[in-house]
Design a protein around this motif. Structure first.
Motif, PDB file in Angstrom:
ATOM      1  N   ALA A  13     -42.014  19.434 -24.428  1.00 32.51           N
ATOM      2  CA  ALA A  13     -40.315  20.667 -24.484  1.00 32.51           C
ATOM      3  C   ALA A  13     -41.147  21.464 -23.165  1.00 32.51           C
ATOM      4  CB  ALA A  13     -41.407  21.391 -25.807  1.00 32.51           C
ATOM      5  N   GLU A  14     -41.961  21.596 -22.827  1.00 27.75           N
ATOM      6  CA  GLU A  14     -42.928  22.454 -21.150  1.00 27.75           C
ATOM      7  C   GLU A  14     -41.421  21.885 -20.383  1.00 27.75           C
ATOM      8  OE1 GLU A  14     -46.712  22.051 -21.004  1.00 27.75           O
ATOM      9  OE2 GLU A  14     -47.074  23.259 -23.096  1.00 27.75           O
ATOM     10  N   ARG A  19     -39.875  26.899 -25.295  1.00 27.14           N
ATOM     11  CA  ARG A  19     -40.879  28.001 -25.178  1.00 27.14           C
ATOM     12  C   ARG A  19     -41.380  27.729 -26.508  1.00 27.14           C
ATOM     13  NH1 ARG A  19     -40.668  33.999 -25.117  1.00 27.14           N
ATOM     14  NH2 ARG A  19     -42.652  33.786 -26.097  1.00 27.14           N
ATOM     15  N   LEU A  20     -42.238  26.663 -27.068  1.00 26.40           N
ATOM     16  CA  LEU A  20     -42.616  26.681 -28.656  1.00 26.40           C
ATOM     17  C   LEU A  20     -43.172  27.509 -28.912  1.00 26.40           C
ATOM     18  CD1 LEU A  20     -43.807  23.077 -28.349  1.00 26.40           C
ATOM     19  CD2 LEU A  20     -41.699  23.819 -28.982  1.00 26.40           C
ATOM     20  N   ASP A  21     -43.741  28.081 -29.993  1.00 26.19           N
ATOM     21  CA  ASP A  21     -43.814  29.439 -30.637  1.00 26.19           C
ATOM     22  C   ASP A  21     -44.965  28.529 -31.384  1.00 26.19           C
ATOM     23  OD1 ASP A  21     -42.773  31.602 -29.106  1.00 26.19           O
ATOM     24  OD2 ASP A  21     -40.823  31.147 -31.140  1.00 26.19           O
ATOM     25  N   THR A  22     -46.084  27.893 -30.956  1.00 25.17           N
ATOM     26  CA  THR A  22     -46.951  27.434 -31.888  1.00 25.17           C
ATOM     27  C   THR A  22     -48.533  27.760 -31.103  1.00 25.17           C
ATOM     28  OG1 THR A  22     -46.845  25.148 -30.694  1.00 25.17           O
ATOM     29  CG2 THR A  22     -45.161  25.548 -32.765  1.00 25.17           C
ATOM     30  N   ALA A  23     -49.504  27.828 -32.420  1.00 27.61           N
ATOM     31  CA  ALA A  23     -50.867  28.265 -31.627  1.00 27.61           C
ATOM     32  C   ALA A  23     -51.647  26.883 -31.380  1.00 27.61           C
ATOM     33  CB  ALA A  23     -52.044  28.601 -32.953  1.00 27.61           C
ATOM     34  N   GLY A  24     -50.817  25.305 -31.377  1.00 33.23           N
ATOM     35  CA  GLY A  24     -51.663  24.793 -30.793  1.00 33.23           C
ATOM     36  C   GLY A  24     -49.949  22.945 -30.839  1.00 33.23           C
ATOM     37  N   PRO A  25     -51.456  21.884 -30.411  1.00 40.21           N
ATOM     38  CA  PRO A  25     -49.703  20.932 -30.061  1.00 40.21           C
ATOM     39  C   PRO A  25     -49.299  20.663 -30.897  1.00 40.21           C
ATOM     40  CG  PRO A  25     -51.202  19.792 -30.644  1.00 40.21           C
ATOM     41  CD  PRO A  25     -51.635  21.312 -30.196  1.00 40.21           C
TER      42      PRO A  25
END
Length: 128
Positions: A13-14, A19-25
């Motif tokens: 994704a990166e 853009r991912l809205d997550t605190a972790g993977p």
């Protein structure tokens, strides 16, 4: 994002600029390319399952039979040229294409698998 061991989905994704809205993977992701919605599921120890819906299965039995027959013919014809697998969803309401990105694969293999699946979905939709 500061993660000690990012998932392959997160890395991909990166790379794609998503853009991912997550605190972790991220272990799951859905993304749309043109008219093809692709779902990615990380399966611990097995890699990433990439899938997309190609057609709804009709309720009418004769229409259902025609669709399944066309799908089987297309599947047989694609066996040598493609790593994708034809399957139905858990409720037998839709036909899906899936491809497994093996554990230990790099982000290039993931990109290739997603791109190939999107291309296959386009091809299958014209065949069905």
């Amino acid at each position: 994002m500061s993660v000690s061991s990012p998932s392959l989905i997160t890395e991909w994704a990166e790379l794609e600029g998503l853009r991912l809205d997550t605190a972790g993977p991220s272990r799951r992701l859905a993304v749309t390319f043109d008219r093809v919605r692709v779902h990615l599921f990380e399966t611990p120890g097995q890699g990433v399952l990439v899938e997309s819906r190609i057609a709804d299965i009709p309720l009418n039995l004769s229409e259902r039979d025609r669709l399944i027959q066309r799908a089987m013919v297309t599947s047989t014809g694609r066996l040598r040229d493609s790593a994708v697998t034809l399957c139905a969803d858990k409720d037998a309401c839709a036909l899906l294409l899936q491809v497994q990105v093996p554990a230990g694969s790099d982000v290039r293999a993931m990109s290739s698998a997603v791109q190939n699946l999107v291309n296959e979905v386009d091809l299958w939709r014209t065949q069905l």
